[in-house]
Design an enzyme around this catalytic site. Structure first.
Site, mmCIF file in Angstrom:
data_model
loop_
_atom_site.group_PDB
_atom_site.id
_atom_site.type_symbol
_atom_site.label_atom_id
_atom_site.label_comp_id
_atom_site.label_asym_id
_atom_site.label_seq_id
_atom_site.Cartn_x
_atom_site.Cartn_y
_atom_site.Cartn_z
ATOM 1 N N CYS A 1 -23.487 138.147 -42.421
ATOM 2 C CA CYS A 1 -22.181 138.707 -42.043
ATOM 3 C C CYS A 1 -22.134 140.233 -42.173
ATOM 4 O O CYS A 1 -22.835 140.924 -41.465
ATOM 5 C CB CYS A 1 -21.065 138.023 -42.824
ATOM 6 N N LYS B 1 -9.228 139.853 -36.382
ATOM 7 C CA LYS B 1 -10.270 139.217 -37.181
ATOM 8 C C LYS B 1 -10.745 137.917 -36.534
ATOM 9 O O LYS B 1 -9.946 137.100 -36.083
ATOM 10 C CB LYS B 1 -9.747 138.931 -38.590
ATOM 11 N N SER C 1 -15.854 134.637 -40.412
ATOM 12 C CA SER C 1 -14.702 135.291 -41.035
ATOM 13 C C SER C 1 -15.013 136.774 -41.112
ATOM 14 O O SER C 1 -15.535 137.264 -42.111
ATOM 15 C CB SER C 1 -14.450 134.708 -42.431
ATOM 16 N N HIS D 1 -21.010 132.495 -41.577
ATOM 17 C CA HIS D 1 -21.060 132.098 -42.988
ATOM 18 C C HIS D 1 -21.451 130.626 -43.112
ATOM 19 O O HIS D 1 -20.641 129.790 -43.531
ATOM 20 C CB HIS D 1 -19.702 132.323 -43.654
ATOM 21 N N GLU E 1 -22.973 129.285 -45.321
ATOM 22 C CA GLU E 1 -22.932 128.886 -46.735
ATOM 23 C C GLU E 1 -21.546 128.471 -47.202
ATOM 24 O O GLU E 1 -21.399 127.901 -48.300
ATOM 25 C CB GLU E 1 -23.440 130.038 -47.615
ATOM 26 N N ARG F 1 -4.799 133.555 -48.893
ATOM 27 C CA ARG F 1 -4.792 134.855 -49.565
ATOM 28 C C ARG F 1 -4.180 135.924 -48.674
ATOM 29 O O ARG F 1 -3.309 136.693 -49.108
ATOM 30 C CB ARG F 1 -6.224 135.237 -49.934
#
Length: 309
Positions: A142, A163, A192, A235, A237, A249
């Protein structure tokens, strides 16, 4: 592959509960096996969560991996206890004279920060330059991809207006490439990021092989021909609930985030999402460890010459 970690690392009990083979250092020392040495530069704020995610993907193979966690930011962490960092992380000065079979550089929430304003940018440059002579193969994830492309190829920072968040379908471009061996023709992976990785820019300014891409996300997986550099812009992971946590968040912070695409059932954040990318993530990391690290690294790291014939 059983991963070798300090006995007290929180990831040990966390991953064992998932039936992941984690070998504590005390037991590993009794086996006469030369483990792969993998260094993880963890730039994510929630370091313990990130440790669990990457160690899970590194664990599924028959050989041992000796994990070393690296930090380069000396500022006080808001999300990870200082005791944890002091007990389980090393500073660059501690390992700068060592060689490693593999290096993983994680992402970081710095998509809207100029490189010159990143507090540890000089340290990032130093580690990437050091890896040229001390690491067999490096995997960037990333934001680290964006940093490495700038440092190694001079590609300027490219930022999306909105985003990119969600789970996207990708196309495998080279099914017989070693890093994509066993990949389906299409597969899902989470993203992300604000960073933008247009496929045409990668092709124009580098000699990297693009192995997987998506119309929505751009280049997803690419690598150098000598296997010493691998880049993944998503991502793989991430846990099932990581994107949900990031969305909540940002929503609580009043940032009015877009709902992650193709993630929540019926695009409803009130419903619990499921991971649809786990098999891809495990296969990607297994291929990197096998074909980019294990098969080209020297047995004696003191004699490192990490190039292909």
């Amino acid at each position: 592959m059983p991963i070798r970690v300090p006995d007290e690392l929180p990831a040990v009990s966390f991953l064992r509960n998932e039936n992941v083979f984690v070998m504590a250092s005390s037991r590993a020392k009794t086996q006469e096996i030369r483990p792969l040495k993998v260094l993880i530069l963890n730039l994510m704020p929630k370091k313990i969560e990130t440790e669990n995610q990457f160690l899970r993907l590194l664990s599924n193979s028959p050989l041992q991996i000796d994990i070393q966690l690296l930090r380069i930011d000396s500022r006080e962490s808001k999300n990870t206890p200082a005791e944890h960092l002091n007990n389980f992380y090393c500073d660059f000065e501690d390992i700068q004279d060592e060689n490693f079979d593999g290096l993983i550089v994680t992402g970081a929430p710095l998509g809207l920060v100029d490189f010159c304003d990143v507090a540890y940018w000089p340290q990032i440059e130093r580690v990437i330059d050091w890896a040229k002579n001390h690491v067999t193969s490096t995997l960037f994830v990333c934001w680290a991809v964006q940093a490495a492309l700038n440092i190694l190829y001079g590609i300027p920072k490219m930022t999306r207006e909105v985003k990119l968040s969600g789970v996207y379908q990708h196309q495998t471009l080279q099914q017989h490439a070693l890093l994509t061996r066993g990949f389906d023709e299409t597969f899902l992976a989470p993203h992300s990021r604000y960073a933008d990785f247009p496929t045409e820019i990668i092709r124009q300014y580098t000699d990297l092989d693009i192995l997987a891409e998506s119309e929505q996300t751009g280049a997803y997986l690419f690598a150098s021909k000598d296997k010493r550099l691998a880049f993944v812009t998503g991502h793989p992971e991430y846990d099932a609930l990581t994107l949900a946590g990031e969305y909540c968040r940002d929503n609580d912070a009043g940032l009015n985030p877009v709902v992650p695409l193709n993630y929540f059932p019926d695009d409803n954040p009130e419903l619990t999402p499921k991971a649809s990318w786990r098999s891809h993530g495990h296969l990607l990391f297994a291929n990197w460890l096998n074909y980019y690290v294990y098969q080209i690294t020297p047995y004696d790291l003191r004699h490192m010459n990490p190039t292909l014939e």
